[in-house]
Design a protein around this motif. Structure first.
Motif, short mmCIF file in Angstrom:
data_model
loop_
_atom_site.label_atom_id
_atom_site.label_comp_id
_atom_site.label_asym_id
_atom_site.label_seq_id
_atom_site.Cartn_x
_atom_site.Cartn_y
_atom_site.Cartn_z
N ARG A 172 47.33 36.95 -16.73
CA ARG A 172 47.28 38.38 -16.40
C ARG A 172 45.96 38.80 -15.75
O ARG A 172 45.49 39.92 -15.92
CB ARG A 172 47.57 39.21 -17.66
N ASN A 173 45.38 37.87 -15.02
CA ASN A 173 44.17 38.14 -14.25
C ASN A 173 44.45 37.66 -12.81
O ASN A 173 44.86 36.53 -12.61
CB ASN A 173 42.98 37.39 -14.85
N TRP A 174 44.20 38.55 -11.83
CA TRP A 174 44.57 38.21 -10.46
C TRP A 174 43.81 36.98 -9.94
O TRP A 174 44.37 36.18 -9.21
CB TRP A 174 44.35 39.41 -9.54
N VAL A 175 42.56 36.85 -10.32
CA VAL A 175 41.81 35.66 -9.91
C VAL A 175 42.36 34.42 -10.61
O VAL A 175 42.44 33.34 -10.03
CB VAL A 175 40.31 35.84 -10.22
N GLY A 176 42.75 34.61 -11.87
CA GLY A 176 43.30 33.49 -12.64
C GLY A 176 44.64 33.01 -12.12
O GLY A 176 45.13 31.95 -12.52
N LEU A 177 45.24 33.80 -11.19
CA LEU A 177 46.53 33.40 -10.62
C LEU A 177 46.41 32.15 -9.73
O LEU A 177 47.39 31.45 -9.52
CB LEU A 177 47.11 34.56 -9.81
N ARG A 178 45.21 31.88 -9.23
CA ARG A 178 45.01 30.69 -8.40
C ARG A 178 45.24 29.41 -9.18
O ARG A 178 45.55 28.35 -8.62
CB ARG A 178 43.60 30.68 -7.81
N GLY A 179 45.11 29.50 -10.49
CA GLY A 179 45.33 28.32 -11.32
C GLY A 179 46.77 27.84 -11.31
O GLY A 179 47.03 26.70 -11.72
N VAL A 180 47.71 28.69 -10.86
CA VAL A 180 49.11 28.25 -10.75
C VAL A 180 49.20 27.00 -9.88
O VAL A 180 49.99 26.09 -10.15
CB VAL A 180 49.97 29.40 -10.18
N VAL A 181 48.38 26.94 -8.84
CA VAL A 181 48.38 25.81 -7.93
C VAL A 181 47.40 24.72 -8.37
O VAL A 181 47.69 23.53 -8.31
CB VAL A 181 48.03 26.26 -6.49
N PHE A 182 46.21 25.15 -8.86
CA PHE A 182 45.14 24.19 -9.13
C PHE A 182 45.18 23.56 -10.52
O PHE A 182 44.69 22.44 -10.71
CB PHE A 182 43.77 24.86 -8.94
#
Length: 246
Positions: free
Chosen positions: A46-56
């Motif tokens: 639930r953090n927009w920056v943390g959404l990059r972890g979906v790929v990484f």
């Protein structure tokens, strides 16, 4: 599709798992070389920056033990996916990473979620449920093998141990089950015997005609081939008597 054409070896069966293993080990090696930590690139719910972890996040691991525990299951399950479901393997892999990551981002605790275990749950869940749904004996056998080898993974979709992203495991499990239902994979058609066909008529079956209503074997003389009689013609050739020599 015939069974021989479907179960055919290709280089992708080895290349895909090898690339997967090399990628996660390379990321960990870079952390050691540069004395850094990539955990901040994991999923932070639930953090927009943390959404990059979906790929990484599938490429990042917190320790050597964590990396080692994920390496063997990832290699085996990826090889199974690309061998038995080669026509949809790439889609399952990509959709599995994205969807399981999104589920983790939605339901996860406010912490960095890292590791390839979410993807491993996607693969194990997909292979199990897809094999059952196809009703093809080889794929069902594969499903049972997954249960036998990795059945204990099921417990870790629940919060039974601290420090483990059960949310990522649950997201992977649900994603694999969903993909098994939605993704249409070409599989060998189950073999149908003559009595399983829709146009089968029991009363016309030549084998069943040899049994009465009580299951007793009976001789059918009408079905026996008639004896054929062929006449044999014999021709005799006589030599003329040779004249006597004086």
């Amino acid at each position: 599709m015939s069974e021989n054409n479907y179960f055919k070896f290709s280089n992708r069966i080895l290349i895909a798992p090898l690339l997967g293993v090399i990628s996660i080990w390379s990321v960990y090696w870079l952390e050691l070389i540069f004395v850094t930590n990539f955990n901040v690139y994991g999923i932070f719910p639930r953090n927009w920056v943390g959404l990059r972890g979906v790929v990484f996040s599938p490429f990042i691991h917190g320790s050597l033990e964590h990396l080692y525990n994920n390496t063997i299951p990832l290699a085996i399950l990826m090889a199974s996916l690309f061998y038995f479901y080669k026509n949809v393997a790439s889609r399952v892999l990509i959709y599995g990473i994205l969807l399981s990551g999104l589920v983790t981002w939605i339901i996860g605790r406010p912490s960095y979620h890292i590791g390839a275990s979410g993807l491993i749950y996607v693969l194990a869940s997909f292979i199990f449920f897809k094999g059952v749904l196809t009703k093809y004996y080889r794929l069902i056998a594969l499903s049972l093998m997954v249960v036998f080898v990795y059945g204990s993974l099921l417990w870790y979709i629940f919060p039974i141990k601290d420090g483990i992203s059960w949310e990522g495991h649950l997201g992977g499990f649900l994603t694999g089950m969903l993909l098994a239902v939605l993704v249409k994979a070409r599989t060998p058609l189950p073999k149908k015997y003559i009595w399983e066909r829709e146009d089968y008529k029991e009363e016309e079956d030549p084998f069943l005609k040899h049994f009465d209503e009580n299951g007793n074997f009976i001789e059918l003389s009408d079905n026996l081939p008639e004896e054929t009689h062929t006449s044999v013609k014999v021709n005799y050739h006589y030599k003329k008597d040779m004249p006597d020599k004086e």
